[in-house]
Design a protein around this motif. Structure first.
Motif, PDB file in Angstrom:
ATOM      1  N   ARG A 127      20.455  38.566   5.995  1.00 29.90           N
ATOM      2  CA  ARG A 127      20.218  39.946   6.431  1.00 29.90           C
ATOM      3  C   ARG A 127      19.314  40.678   5.447  1.00 29.90           C
ATOM      4  O   ARG A 127      18.428  41.438   5.847  1.00 29.90           O
ATOM      5  N   ARG A 128      19.514  40.467   4.146  1.00 24.62           N
ATOM      6  CA  ARG A 128      18.670  41.128   3.152  1.00 24.62           C
ATOM      7  C   ARG A 128      17.241  40.591   3.213  1.00 24.62           C
ATOM      8  O   ARG A 128      16.276  41.339   3.036  1.00 24.62           O
ATOM      9  N   CYS A 133      11.508  41.615   5.266  1.00 26.30           N
ATOM     10  CA  CYS A 133      10.482  41.391   6.295  1.00 26.30           C
ATOM     11  C   CYS A 133      10.226  42.646   7.116  1.00 26.30           C
ATOM     12  O   CYS A 133       9.108  42.873   7.589  1.00 26.30           O
ATOM     13  N   ARG A 134      11.240  43.474   7.298  1.00 29.08           N
ATOM     14  CA  ARG A 134      11.054  44.750   8.002  1.00 29.08           C
ATOM     15  C   ARG A 134      10.179  45.703   7.191  1.00 29.08           C
ATOM     16  O   ARG A 134       9.379  46.451   7.735  1.00 29.08           O
ATOM     17  N   ALA A 135      10.349  45.666   5.858  1.00 31.74           N
ATOM     18  CA  ALA A 135       9.744  46.689   5.006  1.00 31.74           C
ATOM     19  C   ALA A 135       8.356  46.335   4.500  1.00 31.74           C
ATOM     20  O   ALA A 135       7.593  47.238   4.138  1.00 31.74           O
ATOM     21  N   LEU A 155      17.334  38.432  14.127  1.00 28.08           N
ATOM     22  CA  LEU A 155      17.699  39.645  13.400  1.00 28.08           C
ATOM     23  C   LEU A 155      16.551  40.655  13.333  1.00 28.08           C
ATOM     24  O   LEU A 155      16.781  41.829  13.069  1.00 28.08           O
ATOM     25  N   LEU A 156      15.327  40.202  13.572  1.00 24.39           N
ATOM     26  CA  LEU A 156      14.175  41.115  13.616  1.00 24.39           C
ATOM     27  C   LEU A 156      13.983  41.714  15.007  1.00 24.39           C
ATOM     28  O   LEU A 156      12.931  42.296  15.276  1.00 24.39           O
ATOM     29  N   ASP A 157      14.957  41.579  15.856  1.00 22.08           N
ATOM     30  CA  ASP A 157      14.861  42.048  17.232  1.00 22.08           C
ATOM     31  C   ASP A 157      14.308  43.472  17.294  1.00 22.08           C
ATOM     32  O   ASP A 157      14.827  44.382  16.653  1.00 22.08           O
ATOM     33  N   GLY A 158      13.227  43.630  18.047  1.00 19.25           N
ATOM     34  CA  GLY A 158      12.606  44.945  18.201  1.00 19.25           C
ATOM     35  C   GLY A 158      11.535  45.257  17.178  1.00 19.25           C
ATOM     36  O   GLY A 158      10.860  46.279  17.286  1.00 19.25           O
ATOM     37  N   VAL A 176       2.433  22.961  11.199  1.00 16.45           N
ATOM     38  CA  VAL A 176       2.245  24.390  10.999  1.00 16.45           C
ATOM     39  C   VAL A 176       2.099  25.044  12.375  1.00 16.45           C
ATOM     40  O   VAL A 176       1.249  24.636  13.174  1.00 16.45           O
ATOM     41  N   THR A 177       2.921  26.054  12.641  1.00 19.18           N
ATOM     42  CA  THR A 177       2.934  26.729  13.935  1.00 19.18           C
ATOM     43  C   THR A 177       2.787  28.229  13.722  1.00 19.18           C
ATOM     44  O   THR A 177       3.446  28.800  12.856  1.00 19.18           O
ATOM     45  N   VAL A 178       1.921  28.856  14.515  1.00 20.14           N
ATOM     46  CA  VAL A 178       1.732  30.302  14.458  1.00 20.14           C
ATOM     47  C   VAL A 178       2.168  30.887  15.799  1.00 20.14           C
ATOM     48  O   VAL A 178       1.675  30.468  16.856  1.00 20.14           O
ATOM     49  N   LEU A 179       3.093  31.838  15.748  1.00 24.57           N
ATOM     50  CA  LEU A 179       3.554  32.491  16.971  1.00 24.57           C
ATOM     51  C   LEU A 179       4.184  33.829  16.629  1.00 24.57           C
ATOM     52  O   LEU A 179       4.427  34.127  15.460  1.00 24.57           O
ATOM     53  N   THR A 180       4.430  34.650  17.641  1.00 27.36           N
ATOM     54  CA  THR A 180       5.044  35.948  17.402  1.00 27.36           C
ATOM     55  C   THR A 180       6.544  35.778  17.230  1.00 27.36           C
ATOM     56  O   THR A 180       7.142  34.815  17.729  1.00 27.36           O
ATOM     57  N   SER A 181       7.154  36.724  16.524  1.00 34.57           N
ATOM     58  CA  SER A 181       8.566  36.590  16.165  1.00 34.57           C
ATOM     59  C   SER A 181       9.469  36.526  17.383  1.00 34.57           C
ATOM     60  O   SER A 181      10.537  35.902  17.325  1.00 34.57           O
ATOM     61  N   ASP A 182       9.081  37.143  18.499  1.00 32.78           N
ATOM     62  CA  ASP A 182       9.941  37.118  19.676  1.00 32.78           C
ATOM     63  C   ASP A 182      10.003  35.742  20.321  1.00 32.78           C
ATOM     64  O   ASP A 182      10.878  35.477  21.147  1.00 32.78           O
TER      65      ASP A 182
END
Length: 418
Positions: A127-128, A133-135, A155-158, A176-182
């Motif tokens: 969680r920390r 990653c949020r900040a 946990l990064l939902d939204g 190596v894979t690049v994609l969006t967090s969703d």
């Protein structure tokens, strides 16, 4: 104790001459399965599968001969060297480093990383790690089973981020894979991996002088608890009017009260701060400038717009949520510290149910303060209250321009209170 302990980093490249020499003389070799399968490991050497480094260290301490520990990447960077050198083991080690997995991951991505935060994610610290990653706009996450890309994404939902997921670096199965967090939660990922989490925040335009987050701050503004006009400027209308200078500026919005609230909240990297009743967004921005992840909540659409503009102006990441507390709080992730700017006892009780470490709020009257103290104390918090008075003076004539008086309440979860 072993006559000699050598820690060798391995990044998939051929071993150096120094590493090969240490391995050829080893009578004990510790490492993961793919390390012990290397051709350079002597056939007659005792082999230890490296699960618990503490257990391996005790075995090495009791061994007579030359011991080698093999580890991925640079073993001195979030690696085994710290554990092996712990006082309880008494081991002196020689280190033959390799390229760290973080450096390799950024190389694969073709990105600089002197401005990146680096965090380790275990199930207990996940969680920390997500809050970092949020900040921050660029974070490298060293993952572990149960705390990998899928869990980060959930946990990064939204919160939109781009993931660069580097699996099994240095091996024949590297990917190596690049994609969006969703999208990351929809896949299964191989361990070990490094996840580079990239946001849309400010980037370093030129070479800096310190790794990680530059303490000079991207906005170039020195200090904190800045005067109100520093935030109101971001809410002006197209004609440059001051419509943002409204009754939103209560005693909870003043610079003096904000400074006192921040001092008691103590926001830091890895924290998630809720700012409920965010108003101009000043406190939310201040908390984000300390490195914390921040969610600003307000029922008023204009206040949310001002908070968004203030965060953009100061170059920090603040998630702004419009909604009425306490109901809107139900869908928010768990907070570490909370500032309540309004809503009284119902909001305070709803926040206390989520068990943050600290809750800071204020009241205009003694009756309101007593009601809040009773509610928070009954919810398992130790509450302190102070009456704060500030007087704004016109120094040209030493006349009083404005006076504010408020009760400041700081509630600390009782199991954490001194």
């Amino acid at each position: 104790m072993a006559d000699r302990v050598t820690v060798i980093g391995w990044d998939g490249s051929p071993l150096t001459r120094a590493a090969t020499a240490a391995l050829s003389a080893a009578t004990l070799v510790a490492g993961a399965a793919h390390h012990l399968a290397l051709a350079e490991v002597p056939r007659d050497a005792e082999r230890i599968r490296l699960g618990s480094v503490d257990l391996a260290a005790r075995r090495i301490a009791g061994h007579r001969g030359s011991a080698v520990v093999l580890a991925d990447g640079d073993p001195g960077f979030f690696g085994v060297v710290r554990t092996l050198r712990a006082p309880e083991h008494g081991l002196e080690v020689e280190v033959v480093p390799a390229v760290s997995s973080v450096a390799t991951a950024f190389a694969r991505a073709g990105m600089p990383w002197d401005d990146a935060q680096v965090v380790v994610a275990h199930p207990r610290t996940l969680r920390r790690a997500v809050n970092v990653c949020r900040a921050h706009h660029k974070v490298a996450v060293l993952t572990s089973p149960g705390a990998g890309p899928a869990e980060l994404a959930l946990l990064l939902d939204g919160v939109h981020r781009t993931f660069v997921i580097c699996e099994e670096l240095g091996t024949a199965r590297e990917r190596v894979t690049v994609l969006t967090s969703d999208k990351a939660a929809d896949h299964s990922w191989r361990d070990p991996n490094v996840v580079i989490v990239v946001g849309s925040g400010p980037t370093t335009a030129s070479a800096g002088w310190i790794g990680g987050r530059d303490p000079a701050r991207p906005d170039g503004v020195r200090g904190w608890a800045l005067p109100e006009h520093a935030y109101h400027r971001t809410g002006r209308g197209p004609a440059g009017d001051d419509r943002a200078r409204t009754a939103e500026s209560t005693e909870g919005e003043s610079a003096g009260m904000r400074a006192a609230q921040l001092a008691r909240l103590g926001p830091r990297t890895g924290d998630l701060v809720w700012d409920i009743g965010s108003g101009t967004g000043a406190l939310a921005v201040e908390a984000a400038r300390f490195g914390a992840a921040v969610i600003a909540v307000d029922r008023d659409a204009a206040a949310c717009a001002r908070a968004t503009a203030a965060a953009r102006s100061f170059g920090v990441a603040v998630q702004v949520v419009q909604g009425l507390a306490p109901h809107v709080l139900e869908r928010l992730p768990e907070p570490d510290v909370v500032r309540i700017g309004g809503g009284g006892v119902p909001v305070a009780l709803a926040v206390a149910d989520r068990r943050p470490e600290r809750i800071v709020t204020h009241a205009s009257t003694r009756d309101q303060a007593e009601a809040l103290v009773t509610a928070l104390s009954g919810s398992g918090y130790t509450v302190e209250c102070a009456l704060l008075q500030s007087v704004d003076l016109d120094t040209s004539a030493w006349r009083e321009r404005e006076r504010s008086v408020a009760f400041l309440l700081c509630a600390v979860r009782s199991d954490l209170a001194p």
